[in-house]
Enzyme design. Structure first.
Site, PDB file in Angstrom:
ATOM      1  N   ASP A   1      -8.027  -5.262   0.286  1.00 42.98           N
ATOM      2  CA  ASP A   1      -8.528  -6.054  -0.835  1.00 42.98           C
ATOM      3  C   ASP A   1      -8.179  -7.528  -0.743  1.00 42.98           C
ATOM      4  OD1 ASP A   1      -9.766  -4.005  -2.290  1.00 42.98           O
ATOM      5  OD2 ASP A   1      -7.783  -3.246  -2.811  1.00 42.98           O
TER       6      ASP A   1
ATOM      7  N   HIS B   1       0.856  -1.179   0.000  1.00 39.96           N
ATOM      8  CA  HIS B   1       0.000   0.000   0.000  1.00 39.96           C
ATOM      9  C   HIS B   1       0.890   1.227   0.000  1.00 39.96           C
ATOM     10  CE1 HIS B   1      -3.130   2.841   1.214  1.00 39.96           C
ATOM     11  NE2 HIS B   1      -3.978   1.924   0.771  1.00 39.96           N
TER      12      HIS B   1
HETATM   13  N1  ACO Z   1       4.132  -7.480  -4.980  1.00 39.08           N
HETATM   14  C1  ACO Z   1       5.476  -7.465  -5.185  1.00 39.08           C
HETATM   15  N2  ACO Z   1       6.221  -6.373  -4.990  1.00 39.08           N
HETATM   16  C2  ACO Z   1       5.611  -5.243  -4.592  1.00 39.08           C
HETATM   17  C3  ACO Z   1       4.231  -5.195  -4.373  1.00 39.08           C
HETATM   18  C4  ACO Z   1       3.475  -6.364  -4.583  1.00 39.08           C
HETATM   19  N3  ACO Z   1       2.157  -6.378  -4.387  1.00 39.08           N
HETATM   20  N4  ACO Z   1       3.858  -3.944  -3.987  1.00 39.08           N
HETATM   21  C5  ACO Z   1       5.000  -3.226  -3.972  1.00 39.08           C
HETATM   22  N5  ACO Z   1       6.068  -4.013  -4.321  1.00 39.08           N
HETATM   23  C6  ACO Z   1       7.480  -3.601  -4.361  1.00 39.08           C
HETATM   24  C7  ACO Z   1       7.753  -2.728  -5.574  1.00 39.08           C
HETATM   25  O1  ACO Z   1       8.193  -3.486  -6.674  1.00 39.08           O
HETATM   26  C8  ACO Z   1       8.807  -1.802  -5.050  1.00 39.08           C
HETATM   27  O2  ACO Z   1      10.044  -2.480  -5.092  1.00 39.08           O
HETATM   28  P1  ACO Z   1      11.422  -1.668  -5.331  1.00 39.08           P
HETATM   29  O3  ACO Z   1      11.554  -0.737  -4.158  1.00 39.08           O
HETATM   30  O4  ACO Z   1      12.466  -2.741  -5.376  1.00 39.08           O
HETATM   31  O5  ACO Z   1      11.270  -0.944  -6.636  1.00 39.08           O
HETATM   32  C9  ACO Z   1       8.446  -1.605  -3.586  1.00 39.08           C
HETATM   33  O6  ACO Z   1       7.686  -2.773  -3.217  1.00 39.08           O
HETATM   34  C10 ACO Z   1       7.600  -0.357  -3.336  1.00 39.08           C
HETATM   35  O7  ACO Z   1       6.447  -0.439  -4.142  1.00 39.08           O
HETATM   36  P2  ACO Z   1       5.865   0.753  -5.027  1.00 39.08           P
HETATM   37  O8  ACO Z   1       5.160   0.175  -6.218  1.00 39.08           O
HETATM   38  O9  ACO Z   1       6.937   1.756  -5.284  1.00 39.08           O
HETATM   39  O10 ACO Z   1       4.817   1.360  -4.022  1.00 39.08           O
HETATM   40  P3  ACO Z   1       3.609   2.232  -4.418  1.00 39.08           P
HETATM   41  O11 ACO Z   1       3.259   2.973  -3.194  1.00 39.08           O
HETATM   42  O12 ACO Z   1       3.853   2.990  -5.659  1.00 39.08           O
HETATM   43  O13 ACO Z   1       2.454   1.137  -4.770  1.00 39.08           O
HETATM   44  C11 ACO Z   1       0.609  -0.290  -4.652  1.00 39.08           C
HETATM   45  C12 ACO Z   1       1.461   0.767  -3.907  1.00 39.08           C
HETATM   46  C13 ACO Z   1       0.180   0.236  -6.012  1.00 39.08           C
HETATM   47  C14 ACO Z   1      -0.647  -0.557  -3.826  1.00 39.08           C
HETATM   48  C15 ACO Z   1       1.450  -1.576  -4.807  1.00 39.08           C
HETATM   49  O14 ACO Z   1       1.820  -2.055  -3.531  1.00 39.08           O
HETATM   50  C16 ACO Z   1       0.708  -2.664  -5.586  1.00 39.08           C
HETATM   51  O15 ACO Z   1       0.725  -2.638  -6.807  1.00 39.08           O
HETATM   52  N6  ACO Z   1       0.040  -3.609  -4.854  1.00 39.08           N
HETATM   53  C17 ACO Z   1      -0.757  -4.620  -5.514  1.00 39.08           C
HETATM   54  C18 ACO Z   1      -2.082  -4.018  -5.948  1.00 39.08           C
HETATM   55  C19 ACO Z   1      -3.005  -3.786  -4.788  1.00 39.08           C
HETATM   56  O16 ACO Z   1      -3.184  -4.634  -3.926  1.00 39.08           O
HETATM   57  N7  ACO Z   1      -3.656  -2.597  -4.783  1.00 39.08           N
HETATM   58  C20 ACO Z   1      -4.643  -2.243  -3.756  1.00 39.08           C
HETATM   59  C21 ACO Z   1      -4.226  -1.040  -2.993  1.00 39.08           C
HETATM   60  S1  ACO Z   1      -5.357  -0.728  -1.695  1.00 39.08           S
HETATM   61  C22 ACO Z   1      -6.644   0.044  -2.395  1.00 39.08           C
HETATM   62  O17 ACO Z   1      -6.603   0.662  -3.423  1.00 39.08           O
HETATM   63  C23 ACO Z   1      -7.919  -0.018  -1.653  1.00 39.08           C
END
Ligand code: ACO
Length: 434
Positions: free
Chosen positions: A368, A311
């Protein structure tokens, strides 16, 4: 909003030696903000923050999140308390007016919402223009946007009464529109709302009732639906709420603004995630395959992400995920269902939370992760999951929209950019282009 006692930040240009004091403003909770509103005028520089990871876009008194501790408060009340003791319209009142309603206020509010649940009869014709196989979110984008055509007598944002009527119309009609989108997609007749039912019961009834028989639901199921609505009611300045605020900052009418929010919510990184979680669990299929999928999630060259994990704000367990997990057990027990996807989800969670990649990056289950399993047990197809989220989040969107409109310092939202395209160049006529 108060000027900070902790003073100001000084920004220094190391080349010229010029320096500027940037004021710091304190909120009631959470990090203070550095006020950069005069930065461009004073320094000729913009700030650069794609994805708004360090930017406070507005002042708001609705919702507070402490992502490190896993805390979510609405107007100061914890989401756990609200999910346990309130119903959805109680939370809606709280978000919109700032305080929990007393008995008389609650009764009036419930009645006002209930008496706005029917939609304009002409809307049926509008629905019938869509293909039967359209995604219900595609229908929602269109129908919610079209509300301004059906309810143009509540589109004047400068008229307080019209704003209030639009608020009730949006909160009350979203479940009706959502149920209609579902009924249309499965070829069943639309159901009219019933005034003797609660908000959640009414939605379930409009969604699942068929003309041939009454729809029976247990209090546990209605409570689970209501709780899902509460958990999704508002979440600070998330992508769809920011979209609503940006749309509204231009003076656009409330129905158009909420339609913009619906469109943004549809994305898999936001509201589409619970649908994606269920698809992912079905793809993983068996506990034995979990390690393979965890490796895919960790592989930077693989686009696969563990859906329902991570998140932008929570770097701890999303407090809503815990409530949702509890609801999940209650619903499956009530319905006497054994869903192998729940076992798979729990095993996936257990293994991921022990994996150094997820531990180091502070990736925890978000709301979720379990909501898809509950919604599936309630009988919703995956294509409806984001629609339900939109129904609930309408309350947050409307409350944030109202707060913004009533803010006398409201300005149109107009970010700037770091331009990296070509510099000005001479025009080349078509015949001379290589
Ligand atoms: N699986 C694997 N790796 C992940 C995941 C994941 N679900 N989420 C984040 N990471 C990793 C990223 O690759 C990144 O790695 P790095 O630092 O080596 O580049 C690091 O963790 C940070 O992640 P970001 O994508 O930079 O974080 P951001 O805040 O931009 O994204 C998000 C948050 C979009 C929710 C992301 O965690 C994701 O895509 N999760 C899966 C989708 C999801 O569950 N969304 C629901 C959100 S809650 C809602 O909307 C109600």
């Amino acid at each position: 909003m108060t000027q900070s006692n902790s003073g100001a930040f000084t920004l220094t240009n190391k080349t010229t030696g010029d320096s500027w004091d940037l004021p710091v403003i304190d909120g009631s909770l959470g990090p203070s903000v550095i006020d950069v509103r005069k930065l461009y005028g004073q320094t000729g520089h913009f700030t650069f923050d794609p994805g708004f990871t360090s930017t406070g876009s507005c002042e708001s008194a609705l919702t507070f999140i402490d992502g490190d501790k896993g805390v979510l408060l609405h107007r100061g009340y914890s989401i756990e308390d609200l999910a346990e003791h309130s119903d959805f319209l109680d939370v809606a009142y709280l978000l919109i007016y700032g305080e929990l309603p007393n008995k008389a206020e609650k009764a009036n509010f419930d009645r006002d919402v209930t008496y706005h649940t029917m939609v304009h009869e002409q809307m049926m014709n509008f629905f019938r223009g869509f293909r039967r196989d359209a995604h219900p979110m595609a229908i929602m984008c269109g129908v919610v946007g079209a509300m301004s055509a059906f309810y143009h007598d509540s589109t004047d944002i400068h008229d307080e009464h019209q704003r209030m009527v639009a608020t009730f119309r949006l909160i009350a009609k979203m479940p009706t529109i959502a149920a209609m989108a579902y009924k249309y997609s499965i070829g069943q007749p639309f159901n009219y709302p019933k005034n003797n039912l609660s908000y959640a019961e009414n939605f379930l009834d409009m969604t699942f009732r068929v003309p041939a028989e009454e729809y029976k639901m247990s209090p546990t199921i209605a409570r689970a639906m209501d709780r899902i609505f509460i958990l999704h009611a508002d979440h600070e300045q998330n992508a769809s709420t920011s979209t609503v605020r940006l749309a509204s900052s231009s003076g656009a009418n409330p129905f158009a603004c909420i339609a913009a929010g619906v469109a943004c919510l549809w994305g898999p990184a936001h509201g589409g995630a619970n649908e994606a979680v269920l698809n992912m669990l079905m793809e993983i299929g068996h506990k034995d395959n979990i390690p393979e999928y965890l490796e895919k999630a960790k592989d930077k060259n693989d686009p696969f992400r563990l859906m329902g994990f991570g998140h932008r704000v929570y770097k701890n367990y999303d407090p809503r995920a815990k409530v949702m997990q509890k609801s999940c057990y209650e619903v499956l027990e009530e319905l006497d269902l054994k869903d192998p996807l729940l076992d798979l989800a729990m095993e996936l969670e257990r293994i991921a939370l022990e994996d150094p990649y997820f531990v180091e990056k502070k990736l925890f289950p978000n709301v979720d992760f379990y909501s898809g399993i509950v919604l599936k047990a309630l009988g919703f197809p995956t294509s409806m999951f984001t629609v339900l989220f939109a129904v609930a989040r309408t309350v947050g969107w409307v409350a944030q929209w109202k707060e913004q409109i009533e803010d006398p310092t409201l300005k149109i939202g107009r970010p700037r950019q770091l331009y990296t395209g070509p510099e000005q160049r001479d025009y080349v006529p078509l015949g001379k282009r290589s």
